[in-house]
Design a protein around this motif. Structure first.
Motif, PDB file in Angstrom:
ATOM      1  N   MET A   1       0.838  -1.194   0.000  1.00 50.00           N
ATOM      2  CA  MET A   1       0.000   0.000   0.000  1.00 50.00           C
ATOM      3  C   MET A   1       0.875   1.247   0.000  1.00 50.00           C
ATOM      4  O   MET A   1       1.844   1.335   0.736  1.00 50.00           O
ATOM      5  CB  MET A   1      -0.911   0.003   1.239  1.00 50.00           C
ATOM      6  CG  MET A   1      -1.823   1.218   1.324  1.00 50.00           C
ATOM      7  SD  MET A   1      -2.828   1.235   2.834  1.00 50.00           S
ATOM      8  CE  MET A   1      -3.847  -0.214   2.552  1.00 50.00           C
ATOM      9  N   SER A   2       0.543   2.235  -0.869  1.00 48.33           N
ATOM     10  CA  SER A   2       1.329   3.457  -0.939  1.00 48.33           C
ATOM     11  C   SER A   2       1.048   4.333   0.278  1.00 48.33           C
ATOM     12  O   SER A   2       0.049   4.179   0.965  1.00 48.33           O
ATOM     13  CB  SER A   2       0.970   4.224  -2.212  1.00 48.33           C
ATOM     14  OG  SER A   2      -0.331   4.752  -2.114  1.00 48.33           O
ATOM     15  N   GLN A   3       1.961   5.279   0.519  1.00 45.65           N
ATOM     16  CA  GLN A   3       1.772   6.238   1.607  1.00 45.65           C
ATOM     17  C   GLN A   3       0.471   7.001   1.416  1.00 45.65           C
ATOM     18  O   GLN A   3      -0.248   7.290   2.369  1.00 45.65           O
ATOM     19  CB  GLN A   3       2.948   7.216   1.647  1.00 45.65           C
ATOM     20  CG  GLN A   3       4.280   6.571   1.990  1.00 45.65           C
ATOM     21  CD  GLN A   3       4.548   6.588   3.483  1.00 45.65           C
ATOM     22  OE1 GLN A   3       3.651   6.505   4.296  1.00 45.65           O
ATOM     23  NE2 GLN A   3       5.801   6.688   3.834  1.00 45.65           N
ATOM     24  N   ALA A   4       0.159   7.362   0.165  1.00 43.51           N
ATOM     25  CA  ALA A   4      -1.036   8.168  -0.108  1.00 43.51           C
ATOM     26  C   ALA A   4      -2.309   7.431   0.249  1.00 43.51           C
ATOM     27  O   ALA A   4      -3.290   8.026   0.694  1.00 43.51           O
ATOM     28  CB  ALA A   4      -1.062   8.577  -1.579  1.00 43.51           C
ATOM     29  N   ASN A   6      -2.538   4.950   2.479  1.00 43.98           N
ATOM     30  CA  ASN A   6      -2.464   4.375   3.821  1.00 43.98           C
ATOM     31  C   ASN A   6      -3.333   5.180   4.790  1.00 43.98           C
ATOM     32  O   ASN A   6      -3.045   6.345   5.058  1.00 43.98           O
ATOM     33  CB  ASN A   6      -1.000   4.384   4.285  1.00 43.98           C
ATOM     34  CG  ASN A   6      -0.810   3.629   5.574  1.00 43.98           C
ATOM     35  OD1 ASN A   6      -1.658   3.660   6.461  1.00 43.98           O
ATOM     36  ND2 ASN A   6       0.312   2.938   5.684  1.00 43.98           N
ATOM     37  N   PRO A   7      -4.412   4.579   5.332  1.00 47.99           N
ATOM     38  CA  PRO A   7      -5.294   5.324   6.234  1.00 47.99           C
ATOM     39  C   PRO A   7      -4.570   5.832   7.478  1.00 47.99           C
ATOM     40  O   PRO A   7      -4.917   6.886   8.009  1.00 47.99           O
ATOM     41  CB  PRO A   7      -6.376   4.295   6.602  1.00 47.99           C
ATOM     42  CG  PRO A   7      -6.324   3.263   5.535  1.00 47.99           C
ATOM     43  CD  PRO A   7      -4.896   3.209   5.087  1.00 47.99           C
ATOM     44  N   GLU A   8      -3.550   5.079   7.948  1.00 49.53           N
ATOM     45  CA  GLU A   8      -2.803   5.527   9.122  1.00 49.53           C
ATOM     46  C   GLU A   8      -2.044   6.816   8.823  1.00 49.53           C
ATOM     47  O   GLU A   8      -2.034   7.744   9.637  1.00 49.53           O
ATOM     48  CB  GLU A   8      -1.833   4.438   9.574  1.00 49.53           C
ATOM     49  CG  GLU A   8      -1.067   4.797  10.846  1.00 49.53           C
ATOM     50  CD  GLU A   8      -0.128   3.688  11.296  1.00 49.53           C
ATOM     51  OE1 GLU A   8       0.669   3.946  12.211  1.00 49.53           O
ATOM     52  OE2 GLU A   8      -0.191   2.578  10.717  1.00 49.53           O
ATOM     53  N   VAL A   9      -1.416   6.878   7.651  1.00 44.56           N
ATOM     54  CA  VAL A   9      -0.699   8.084   7.250  1.00 44.56           C
ATOM     55  C   VAL A   9      -1.669   9.248   7.123  1.00 44.56           C
ATOM     56  O   VAL A   9      -1.415  10.363   7.609  1.00 44.56           O
ATOM     57  CB  VAL A   9       0.045   7.863   5.921  1.00 44.56           C
ATOM     58  CG1 VAL A   9       0.578   9.185   5.374  1.00 44.56           C
ATOM     59  CG2 VAL A   9       1.187   6.876   6.110  1.00 44.56           C
ATOM     60  N   GLN A  10      -2.811   9.019   6.483  1.00 42.53           N
ATOM     61  CA  GLN A  10      -3.788  10.074   6.297  1.00 42.53           C
ATOM     62  C   GLN A  10      -4.323  10.562   7.635  1.00 42.53           C
ATOM     63  O   GLN A  10      -4.548  11.762   7.826  1.00 42.53           O
ATOM     64  CB  GLN A  10      -4.924   9.585   5.403  1.00 42.53           C
ATOM     65  CG  GLN A  10      -4.467   9.313   3.976  1.00 42.53           C
ATOM     66  CD  GLN A  10      -5.600   8.881   3.073  1.00 42.53           C
ATOM     67  OE1 GLN A  10      -6.735   8.717   3.493  1.00 42.53           O
ATOM     68  NE2 GLN A  10      -5.303   8.705   1.800  1.00 42.53           N
ATOM     69  N   GLY A  11      -4.522   9.648   8.577  1.00 46.33           N
ATOM     70  CA  GLY A  11      -4.981  10.034   9.908  1.00 46.33           C
ATOM     71  C   GLY A  11      -3.961  10.901  10.627  1.00 46.33           C
ATOM     72  O   GLY A  11      -4.324  11.895  11.269  1.00 46.33           O
ATOM     73  N   LYS A  12      -2.682  10.536  10.537  1.00 48.71           N
ATOM     74  CA  LYS A  12      -1.615  11.331  11.159  1.00 48.71           C
ATOM     75  C   LYS A  12      -1.567  12.729  10.561  1.00 48.71           C
ATOM     76  O   LYS A  12      -1.423  13.727  11.276  1.00 48.71           O
ATOM     77  CB  LYS A  12      -0.257  10.634  10.969  1.00 48.71           C
ATOM     78  CG  LYS A  12      -0.039   9.412  11.844  1.00 48.71           C
ATOM     79  CD  LYS A  12       1.341   8.830  11.586  1.00 48.71           C
ATOM     80  CE  LYS A  12       1.593   7.596  12.447  1.00 48.71           C
ATOM     81  NZ  LYS A  12       2.921   6.999  12.164  1.00 48.71           N
TER      82      LYS A  12
END
Length: 214
Positions: A1-4, A6-12
């Motif tokens: 899964m890309s960074q874009a 990734n729900p965890e990245v988006q949440g941060k």
């Protein structure tokens, strides 16, 4: 899964907001990467994803580009994998003119894109709000702008809000502004932004514990 994606990245990112990312970019790179606050039909909806670019220019009826429609530029910009991408539209020197509206930009939702960023204006805020995409621009327009500006080239480096944007750069925008992050620096910038956010939390606690001078 890309960074874009990734729900965890988006949440941060949503929790941190734009400012720590701008500060992190200043630590990692020396060039300007931030844009001042833009307008959105959904200001509580942040925007994040890799850029797909279209450059606008002042309209000229004698150039072949004036006969090429927005759809052709759009599909050239987004390529075969549009999902999660951010459509970035340069204003072409006319930030007060409409660069698109709910009907034209419905393609973004159709293809699962994150949204649109432009230093020009957009039309049909009600339609954009209902579409589910994030849209950030210089303001809402009511008049069609096709006799003032035209899409000129796609999938090229553009200038938006005083910032150089290259296809594939990561865009983050919220109510406080926007930042452009080179793809090769994304992980480093995210880590640096998280560290800055933690530093700020510690400083806030220190300030909270300060006593009045005796």
């Amino acid at each position: 899964m890309s960074q874009a994606a990734n729900p965890e990245v988006q949440g941060k990112l949503a929790r941190m907001g734009c400012a720590p990312l701008v500060d992190a970019m200043r630590r990692v790179h020396s060039h300007r990467a931030h844009m001042l606050a833009l307008t959105s039909p959904t200001p509580d909806r942040p925007l994040f994803g890799p850029a797909a670019t279209i450059a606008f220019m002042p309209y000229r009826d004698d150039l072949p580009e004036s006969k090429t429609d927005f759809a052709s530029h759009f599909y050239r910009a987004v390529g075969k994998h549009p999902a999660g991408r951010v459509l970035v539209l340069s204003s072409g020197g006319h930030p007060q003119v409409s660069h698109g509206g709910g009907t034209k930009l419905s393609r973004l939702a159709n293809h699962g894109m994150s949204g649109v960023l432009t230093d020009g204006r957009l039309r049909d805020f009600d339609q954009l709000r209902e579409s589910g995409i994030a849209a950030w621009c210089s303001g809402e327009a009511t008049r069609w702008g096709g006799d003032t500006i035209m899409p000129y080239a796609a999938d090229i480096t553009v200038e938006v809000g005083g910032v150089c944007v290259t296809p594939g750069d990561f865009i983050y925008a919220d109510a406080s502004g926007a930042v452009v992050i080179p793809a090769h620096s994304l992980s480093r910038v995210l880590d640096e932004a998280a560290a800055i956010d933690a530093e700020d939390a510690r400083f806030t606690q220190t300030i909270r514990d300060e006593k009045l001078p005796s």
